[in-house]
Design a protein around this motif. Sequence first.
Motif, PDB file in Angstrom:
ATOM      1  N   THR A  31      23.765  51.798 105.237  1.00  0.00           N
ATOM      2  CA  THR A  31      23.416  50.536 104.579  1.00  0.00           C
ATOM      3  C   THR A  31      22.069  50.647 103.883  1.00  0.00           C
ATOM      4  OG1 THR A  31      24.653  49.292 106.240  1.00  0.00           O
ATOM      5  CG2 THR A  31      23.024  48.076 104.962  1.00  0.00           C
ATOM      6  N   ALA A  32      21.122  51.343 104.525  1.00  0.00           N
ATOM      7  CA  ALA A  32      19.794  51.502 103.929  1.00  0.00           C
ATOM      8  C   ALA A  32      19.877  52.279 102.621  1.00  0.00           C
ATOM      9  CB  ALA A  32      18.860  52.210 104.907  1.00  0.00           C
ATOM     10  N   TYR A  48      22.442  52.478 100.641  1.00  0.00           N
ATOM     11  CA  TYR A  48      23.097  51.627  99.645  1.00  0.00           C
ATOM     12  C   TYR A  48      22.118  50.617  99.068  1.00  0.00           C
ATOM     13  CZ  TYR A  48      25.789  47.874  97.620  1.00  0.00           C
ATOM     14  OH  TYR A  48      26.243  46.913  96.759  1.00  0.00           O
ATOM     15  N   GLU A  49      21.372  49.937  99.919  1.00  0.00           N
ATOM     16  CA  GLU A  49      20.476  48.889  99.443  1.00  0.00           C
ATOM     17  C   GLU A  49      19.387  49.457  98.540  1.00  0.00           C
ATOM     18  OE1 GLU A  49      20.838  45.756  99.579  1.00  0.00           O
ATOM     19  OE2 GLU A  49      22.576  45.755 100.908  1.00  0.00           O
ATOM     20  N   SER A  50      18.812  50.592  98.915  1.00  0.00           N
ATOM     21  CA  SER A  50      17.754  51.174  98.090  1.00  0.00           C
ATOM     22  C   SER A  50      18.313  51.683  96.757  1.00  0.00           C
ATOM     23  CB  SER A  50      17.058  52.312  98.836  1.00  0.00           C
ATOM     24  OG  SER A  50      17.960  53.361  99.126  1.00  0.00           O
ATOM     25  N   TYR A  98      21.044  50.484  95.195  1.00  0.00           N
ATOM     26  CA  TYR A  98      21.354  49.300  94.389  1.00  0.00           C
ATOM     27  C   TYR A  98      20.084  48.715  93.772  1.00  0.00           C
ATOM     28  CZ  TYR A  98      22.068  44.411  93.272  1.00  0.00           C
ATOM     29  OH  TYR A  98      22.052  43.208  92.631  1.00  0.00           O
ATOM     30  N   LYS A  99      19.013  48.659  94.539  1.00  0.00           N
ATOM     31  CA  LYS A  99      17.761  48.085  94.026  1.00  0.00           C
ATOM     32  C   LYS A  99      17.239  48.892  92.840  1.00  0.00           C
ATOM     33  CE  LYS A  99      13.131  46.639  95.470  1.00  0.00           C
ATOM     34  NZ  LYS A  99      12.166  46.542  96.605  1.00  0.00           N
ATOM     35  N   ARG A 125      26.897  46.689  91.832  1.00  0.00           N
ATOM     36  CA  ARG A 125      27.045  46.807  93.290  1.00  0.00           C
ATOM     37  C   ARG A 125      28.107  47.838  93.646  1.00  0.00           C
ATOM     38  NH1 ARG A 125      24.252  43.174  96.189  1.00  0.00           N
ATOM     39  NH2 ARG A 125      23.298  41.435  95.038  1.00  0.00           N
ATOM     40  N   ARG A 148      27.561  51.849  95.372  1.00  0.00           N
ATOM     41  CA  ARG A 148      28.319  52.445  96.474  1.00  0.00           C
ATOM     42  C   ARG A 148      28.822  53.827  96.094  1.00  0.00           C
ATOM     43  NH1 ARG A 148      33.176  53.536  97.752  1.00  0.00           N
ATOM     44  NH2 ARG A 148      34.073  52.579  95.890  1.00  0.00           N
TER      45      ARG A 148
END
Length: 353
Positions: A7-8, A10-12, A14-15, A31, A35
């Motif tokens: 998850t980390a 993915y979030e970084s 995406y940002k 988004r 992924r």
Amino acid sequence: MQPTATTANYESTYKRMHQMLAKLVPDFELREKARLVVEINEWKRERNAIILGHNYMEPALYHTVADFTGDSLELCRKAATTDADVIVFCGVEFMAETAKIINPTRKVLIPSNRAGCSLAQSIKAEDVRRLKARYPGVPVVTYINSYADVKAETDICCTSGNAVKVVESLDTDTVIFIPDEYLAQNVARETGKHVIFPETDPRKMGGGETAIDKVFISWHGKCEVHEKFTVDDISRVRQQFPDVVVLAHPECSPEVTAASDFSGSTSAMIKYVENVKAPRYLLLTECAMGDNIIAAHPDREVLRLCSIRCPHMKQITLEDTLAALKELKYEVDVPEEIRLRAKASIDRMLAIG
């Protein structure tokens, strides 16, 4: 063992993508692409792979998973130096072939088996053999945008960025320059030559055996993207934006390059935008490259008024790049006898630069 995305991660990812691409790609699409990017980068590590991304790749791929980006010449050089086990070439088929020619022991993959090229398809090895038989002793310069069997019949390859340098290195007045007729005309103008085609050879038209001096004997090949740009396109844009700087690829017609402010390879065009400040720019080339510049240089205003997407380059997607790494498809192979002869023509080009 299949790599898994955290998850980390993915979030970084995406940002970072959102910061660069939010004005070009809708958020819901970003988004999903984030992924895919995380998965691709995990599979790269698993496979000990690198990804080569041509300047015409779409921004979400170009700015995230490509280890090296550039034009044909730059990517040839990168392919020649890699120690990766797998090379994924995000470009069209002839580019992946070139990587395999230079790296015979590496597994070379292309994400889509539909990524051809109208220009490369315009000429075959037998056509080159006929030209050489008709003009014995005349050196053959072949644009890198050609297939391996054509390169194998060639004395030396060139790219749009080094074509003038390659021609001048031959120290000869007459050159067979194939297959792009517009690039031939543009390079001929810079090197003080003119272009004829086999069917307009003055000897065939009743001119006897008179020597042909200071010519390019060319071929009727064209890029289906660059042949669409016209002088009228430039005129209309200049009427609307008088201060625009127009950059044209040398695969455009000589009339278009003459009406432009600058003509150069894709990498030369990128460097021009980076280094020469102008109110706005118009790029007459495959439109994804303009998007890549906009993403990397938000302070530059790049007009999107002459946007043409290459139907072959757009076959390369993040989804297919992931599938190529996971399933090790589609592998590019070149018969050894053809590879060795084609490599000689590429090596001569790389030695010149």
